[in-house]
Enzyme design. Sequence first.
Site, PDB file in Angstrom:
ATOM      1  CG  HIS A 175      -8.410   0.122  -3.064  1.00 64.85           C
ATOM      2  ND1 HIS A 175      -7.646  -1.088  -2.708  1.00 64.85           N
ATOM      3  CD2 HIS A 175      -9.189   0.132  -2.080  1.00 64.85           C
ATOM      4  CE1 HIS A 175      -7.479  -1.307  -2.136  1.00 64.85           C
ATOM      5  NE2 HIS A 175      -9.180  -0.317  -1.329  1.00 64.85           N
ATOM      6  NE  ARG A 222      -4.087   0.617   1.772  1.00 72.28           N
ATOM      7  CZ  ARG A 222      -5.098   0.504   2.987  1.00 72.28           C
ATOM      8  NH1 ARG A 222      -5.582   1.757   2.920  1.00 72.28           N
ATOM      9  NH2 ARG A 222      -6.185   0.240   2.057  1.00 72.28           N
ATOM     10  NE  ARG A 227     -10.421  -5.186  -0.171  1.00 73.48           N
ATOM     11  CZ  ARG A 227      -9.722  -4.792   0.369  1.00 73.48           C
ATOM     12  NH1 ARG A 227     -10.176  -2.971   0.767  1.00 73.48           N
ATOM     13  NH2 ARG A 227      -8.030  -4.584  -0.363  1.00 73.48           N
ATOM     14  CG  ASP A 267     -14.040   6.463  -1.443  1.00 69.42           C
ATOM     15  OD1 ASP A 267     -13.377   5.722  -0.342  1.00 69.42           O
ATOM     16  OD2 ASP A 267     -12.544   6.720  -2.334  1.00 69.42           O
ATOM     17  CB  CYS A 323     -14.138   1.245  -0.396  1.00 70.10           C
ATOM     18  SG  CYS A 323     -13.846   3.112  -0.652  1.00 70.10           S
TER      19      CYS A 323
END
Length: 309
Positions: free
Chosen positions: A133, A106, A297, A228, A268
């Site tokens: 992402h 990340r 996820r 988001d 998200c």
Amino acid sequence: MLKGKDFLSLKDFSIEEITKLLRLSISFKQEFLTGKRVSNILKNKSLALVFEKPSTRTRVSFQVAINQLSGYSIYLDKSSTQLSRGETVSDTGKVLSRYVDGIIARVYSHQTLLELANSSTVPVINALSDLYHPCQALADLLTIIEKKGRTKGIKMAYVGDGNNVCNSLMIASSKTGINLMVATPPGYEPKQEVIELANKFSSETGSKIKVSNSPEEAVTDAEVIYTDVWVSMGQEEEKDKRLRDFQGFQVNNDLLKFAKKDFIFMHCLPAHRGLEVSSDVLDDPLHSVVFDQAENRLHTEKAILSLLV
Ligand code: CP
Ligand code: NVA
């Protein structure tokens, strides 16, 4: 063959490969739900998680996924590695490749990921960069299929910042036949390079991708509404200006009046209640699927790990 491949953006994956990842995610989820949570797929394999930014979902879901696949994960906060004292990304990639079987990173700049992938001999997985992402987008596709039964022809609206999550949704939508309307304030549209990629993929799949500055237009008749945060990690200095510029872009019940009756609401997470989304929309038990997205996820990351590593 996906083994050994990097997972930096869904743009590098064909529709057949994305379908394969999704099918495998569904079978991992079915096993998980029937209580079979452990497999030996990553036995004797180690994965490093190199994170420059905070994370709840991505870190925990990857570490749990690796654990349930019988692998070993090592979490490396950048500040506790020699990266913080000037060791180059490239040297770090070369060194980690001598120890581990995959790197999950990340980063602030997507360029850092490209450098890491170039110098590593093991797969590098994008756990979020300023540009993309993709792990989130794959879990989002799974959630849309579960809730709506398909991707082709779905009308989705993304309201908010043309950021990393929006970019990955544009790629995912154009690859899978979703018709995506993005609405951002003027000046916050997705990057031109991403719009061009999405147009290229949609000319192959027939999906329609449109960018505008009108939330009402985007949400009208949409079955999936996505938003988001207005201030992504690393943009904290722009916070005051962004909060002013995004006025009128909150997803709330007034805006959702334009949506199809059986719409689903997606985010998200983490969410900022009262900013990009109102609390009642986020918590709406009938329409909000944000925690299913978060759960997915775990299942999609198992698929990514087992096919690539
Ligand atoms: N959605 C997502 O990536 O969340 P985290 O920042 O908590 O990992
Ligand atoms: N756009 C957000 C996503 C967080 C998961 C960010 O980059 O901070």
